[in-house]
Motif scaffolding. Structure first.
Motif, PDB file in Angstrom:
ATOM      1  N   MET A   1       0.845  -1.183   0.000  1.00 13.95           N
ATOM      2  CA  MET A   1       0.000   0.000   0.000  1.00 13.95           C
ATOM      3  C   MET A   1       0.885   1.239   0.000  1.00 13.95           C
ATOM      4  SD  MET A   1      -2.924  -1.107   2.739  1.00 13.95           S
ATOM      5  CE  MET A   1      -1.764  -1.972   3.785  1.00 13.95           C
ATOM      6  N   LYS A   2       0.346   2.317  -0.521  1.00 12.05           N
ATOM      7  CA  LYS A   2       1.053   3.591  -0.612  1.00 12.05           C
ATOM      8  C   LYS A   2       0.204   4.703  -0.003  1.00 12.05           C
ATOM      9  CE  LYS A   2       4.377   1.919  -3.164  1.00 12.05           C
ATOM     10  NZ  LYS A   2       5.707   1.713  -2.651  1.00 12.05           N
ATOM     11  N   LYS A   3       0.886   5.626   0.653  1.00 13.83           N
ATOM     12  CA  LYS A   3       0.228   6.842   1.127  1.00 13.83           C
ATOM     13  C   LYS A   3       0.680   7.961   0.214  1.00 13.83           C
ATOM     14  CE  LYS A   3      -0.574   9.850   5.054  1.00 13.83           C
ATOM     15  NZ  LYS A   3      -0.264  10.099   6.467  1.00 13.83           N
ATOM     16  N   ILE A   4      -0.278   8.613  -0.404  1.00 18.17           N
ATOM     17  CA  ILE A   4      -0.002   9.727  -1.310  1.00 18.17           C
ATOM     18  C   ILE A   4      -0.486  10.996  -0.625  1.00 18.17           C
ATOM     19  CG2 ILE A   4      -0.499  10.729  -3.566  1.00 18.17           C
ATOM     20  CD1 ILE A   4      -1.023   7.779  -4.487  1.00 18.17           C
ATOM     21  N   GLU A   5       0.447  11.902  -0.406  1.00 17.91           N
ATOM     22  CA  GLU A   5       0.112  13.190   0.188  1.00 17.91           C
ATOM     23  C   GLU A   5       0.342  14.261  -0.865  1.00 17.91           C
ATOM     24  OE1 GLU A   5       1.142  13.622   4.553  1.00 17.91           O
ATOM     25  OE2 GLU A   5       2.626  12.148   3.865  1.00 17.91           O
ATOM     26  N   ALA A   6      -0.652  15.074  -1.081  1.00 23.34           N
ATOM     27  CA  ALA A   6      -0.559  16.134  -2.085  1.00 23.34           C
ATOM     28  C   ALA A   6      -0.879  17.459  -1.424  1.00 23.34           C
ATOM     29  CB  ALA A   6      -1.530  15.870  -3.235  1.00 23.34           C
ATOM     30  N   ILE A   7      -0.052  18.445  -1.701  1.00 30.97           N
ATOM     31  CA  ILE A   7      -0.304  19.802  -1.253  1.00 30.97           C
ATOM     32  C   ILE A   7      -0.591  20.609  -2.520  1.00 30.97           C
ATOM     33  CG2 ILE A   7       0.634  21.811  -0.079  1.00 30.97           C
ATOM     34  CD1 ILE A   7       2.435  19.799   1.476  1.00 30.97           C
ATOM     35  N   ILE A   8      -1.821  21.089  -2.624  1.00 33.13           N
ATOM     36  CA  ILE A   8      -2.281  21.725  -3.861  1.00 33.13           C
ATOM     37  C   ILE A   8      -2.871  23.098  -3.570  1.00 33.13           C
ATOM     38  CG2 ILE A   8      -2.749  19.498  -4.959  1.00 33.13           C
ATOM     39  CD1 ILE A   8      -5.752  20.018  -4.394  1.00 33.13           C
ATOM     40  N   ARG A   9      -3.087  23.858  -4.637  1.00 33.78           N
ATOM     41  CA  ARG A   9      -3.780  25.142  -4.511  1.00 33.78           C
ATOM     42  C   ARG A   9      -5.227  24.879  -4.064  1.00 33.78           C
ATOM     43  NH1 ARG A   9      -1.359  29.246  -7.563  1.00 33.78           N
ATOM     44  NH2 ARG A   9       0.346  28.494  -8.866  1.00 33.78           N
ATOM     45  N   LYS A  10      -5.721  25.718  -3.171  1.00 35.67           N
ATOM     46  CA  LYS A  10      -7.114  25.573  -2.734  1.00 35.67           C
ATOM     47  C   LYS A  10      -8.072  25.729  -3.914  1.00 35.67           C
ATOM     48  CE  LYS A  10      -8.270  27.079   1.464  1.00 35.67           C
ATOM     49  NZ  LYS A  10      -8.427  27.994   2.606  1.00 35.67           N
ATOM     50  N   SER A  11      -7.704  26.570  -4.878  1.00 36.16           N
ATOM     51  CA  SER A  11      -8.573  26.807  -6.024  1.00 36.16           C
ATOM     52  C   SER A  11      -8.682  25.588  -6.934  1.00 36.16           C
ATOM     53  CB  SER A  11      -8.066  28.005  -6.828  1.00 36.16           C
ATOM     54  OG  SER A  11      -6.774  27.742  -7.348  1.00 36.16           O
ATOM     55  N   GLY A  86       4.080  27.419  -7.603  1.00 32.26           N
ATOM     56  CA  GLY A  86       3.159  27.240  -6.484  1.00 32.26           C
ATOM     57  C   GLY A  86       2.065  26.228  -6.716  1.00 32.26           C
ATOM     58  N   ASP A  87       2.190  25.412  -7.760  1.00 32.87           N
ATOM     59  CA  ASP A  87       1.167  24.384  -8.003  1.00 32.87           C
ATOM     60  C   ASP A  87       1.138  23.326  -6.904  1.00 32.87           C
ATOM     61  OD1 ASP A  87       0.049  25.469 -10.239  1.00 32.87           O
ATOM     62  OD2 ASP A  87       1.093  24.182 -11.661  1.00 32.87           O
ATOM     63  N   GLY A  88       2.235  23.099  -6.215  1.00 36.16           N
ATOM     64  CA  GLY A  88       2.230  22.177  -5.091  1.00 36.16           C
ATOM     65  C   GLY A  88       3.216  21.039  -5.248  1.00 36.16           C
ATOM     66  N   LYS A  89       3.068  20.055  -4.376  1.00 40.25           N
ATOM     67  CA  LYS A  89       3.954  18.896  -4.338  1.00 40.25           C
ATOM     68  C   LYS A  89       3.131  17.647  -4.059  1.00 40.25           C
ATOM     69  CE  LYS A  89       8.219  20.890  -4.020  1.00 40.25           C
ATOM     70  NZ  LYS A  89       7.954  22.166  -4.626  1.00 40.25           N
ATOM     71  N   ILE A  90       3.681  16.491  -4.478  1.00 42.19           N
ATOM     72  CA  ILE A  90       3.101  15.183  -4.165  1.00 42.19           C
ATOM     73  C   ILE A  90       4.197  14.343  -3.535  1.00 42.19           C
ATOM     74  CG2 ILE A  90       2.058  13.075  -5.079  1.00 42.19           C
ATOM     75  CD1 ILE A  90       0.936  14.763  -7.380  1.00 42.19           C
ATOM     76  N   PHE A  91       3.872  13.687  -2.431  1.00 40.05           N
ATOM     77  CA  PHE A  91       4.795  12.798  -1.738  1.00 40.05           C
ATOM     78  C   PHE A  91       4.182  11.411  -1.669  1.00 40.05           C
ATOM     79  CE2 PHE A  91       5.004  17.067   0.035  1.00 40.05           C
ATOM     80  CZ  PHE A  91       6.338  17.388  -0.166  1.00 40.05           C
ATOM     81  N   VAL A  92       4.993  10.383  -1.932  1.00 37.57           N
ATOM     82  CA  VAL A  92       4.519   9.001  -1.887  1.00 37.57           C
ATOM     83  C   VAL A  92       5.389   8.230  -0.899  1.00 37.57           C
ATOM     84  CG1 VAL A  92       4.105   6.892  -3.205  1.00 37.57           C
ATOM     85  CG2 VAL A  92       3.776   9.119  -4.301  1.00 37.57           C
ATOM     86  N   SER A  93       4.745   7.519   0.028  1.00 37.54           N
ATOM     87  CA  SER A  93       5.478   6.714   0.995  1.00 37.54           C
ATOM     88  C   SER A  93       4.793   5.362   1.158  1.00 37.54           C
ATOM     89  CB  SER A  93       5.583   7.439   2.336  1.00 37.54           C
ATOM     90  OG  SER A  93       4.312   7.783   2.824  1.00 37.54           O
ATOM     91  N   ASP A  94       5.541   4.405   1.664  1.00 40.13           N
ATOM     92  CA  ASP A  94       5.011   3.060   1.892  1.00 40.13           C
ATOM     93  C   ASP A  94       4.163   3.036   3.163  1.00 40.13           C
ATOM     94  OD1 ASP A  94       6.208   1.761  -0.313  1.00 40.13           O
ATOM     95  OD2 ASP A  94       8.112   1.686   0.766  1.00 40.13           O
ATOM     96  N   VAL A  95       3.114   2.227   3.122  1.00 40.94           N
ATOM     97  CA  VAL A  95       2.272   1.982   4.294  1.00 40.94           C
ATOM     98  C   VAL A  95       2.457   0.519   4.656  1.00 40.94           C
ATOM     99  CG1 VAL A  95      -0.103   1.864   5.152  1.00 40.94           C
ATOM    100  CG2 VAL A  95       0.600   3.761   3.683  1.00 40.94           C
ATOM    101  N   LYS A  96       2.874   0.276   5.873  1.00 33.04           N
ATOM    102  CA  LYS A  96       3.154  -1.089   6.314  1.00 33.04           C
ATOM    103  C   LYS A  96       1.882  -1.923   6.468  1.00 33.04           C
ATOM    104  CE  LYS A  96       5.349  -3.635  10.046  1.00 33.04           C
ATOM    105  NZ  LYS A  96       6.026  -3.514  11.331  1.00 33.04           N
ATOM    106  N   GLU A  97       0.853  -1.347   7.073  1.00 35.30           N
ATOM    107  CA  GLU A  97      -0.375  -2.110   7.313  1.00 35.30           C
ATOM    108  C   GLU A  97      -1.550  -1.163   7.461  1.00 35.30           C
ATOM    109  OE1 GLU A  97      -2.186  -4.861   6.722  1.00 35.30           O
ATOM    110  OE2 GLU A  97      -0.497  -5.941   7.596  1.00 35.30           O
ATOM    111  N   CYS A  98      -2.736  -1.707   7.242  1.00 34.57           N
ATOM    112  CA  CYS A  98      -3.975  -0.946   7.365  1.00 34.57           C
ATOM    113  C   CYS A  98      -5.001  -1.828   8.073  1.00 34.57           C
ATOM    114  CB  CYS A  98      -4.468  -0.553   5.973  1.00 34.57           C
ATOM    115  SG  CYS A  98      -6.014   0.351   5.984  1.00 34.57           S
TER     116      CYS A  98
END
Length: 112
Positions: A1-11, A86-98
């Motif tokens: 599994m992957k955790k995707i975190e995105a920081i984007i413009r509110k608009s 300023g469009d933002g960033k995306i970060f992807v990390s591993d998720v060990k368990e859910c």
């Protein structure tokens, strides 16, 4: 599994949300955040100078199975892009368990 975190413009949040729903990402968390960006110049509006160093953004947190990582990232990239700084960033990390709290089951099936 992957955790995707995105920081984007509110608009761009509505466009990203709708695009994620279209590809089958129907659950994620989001919150409003303030960050510091690389842009150092201030702006002037009606003769009043204001700082752009504190940037209002929306932070999305999405957990997907490994086979859904690429489509999720590409969907966010396409829907959130304006081409400007300023469009933002995306970060992807591993998720060990859910775990699903209601039933106690664990693993990738809990994401469905």
């Amino acid at each position: 599994m992957k955790k995707i975190e995105a920081i984007i413009r509110k608009s761009k949040y509505s466009a990203v949300r709708d695009a994620l729903h279209e590809v089958g990402v129907n659950f994620f968390s989001y919150w409003d955040v303030t960050g510091l960006g690389n842009e150092k110049e201030g702006h002037v509006y009606r003769g009043v100078s204001y700082s752009t160093s504190d940037i209002q953004r929306r932070h999305l947190a999405i957990v997907v199975n490994d086979d859904f990582e690429e489509i999720t990232v590409q969907t966010i990239l396409k829907a959130a892009r304006t081409g400007d700084v300023g469009d933002g960033k995306i970060f992807v990390s591993d998720v060990k368990e859910c775990y699903r709290i209601r039933t106690g089951e664990k693993g990738g099936d809990t994401l469905r």
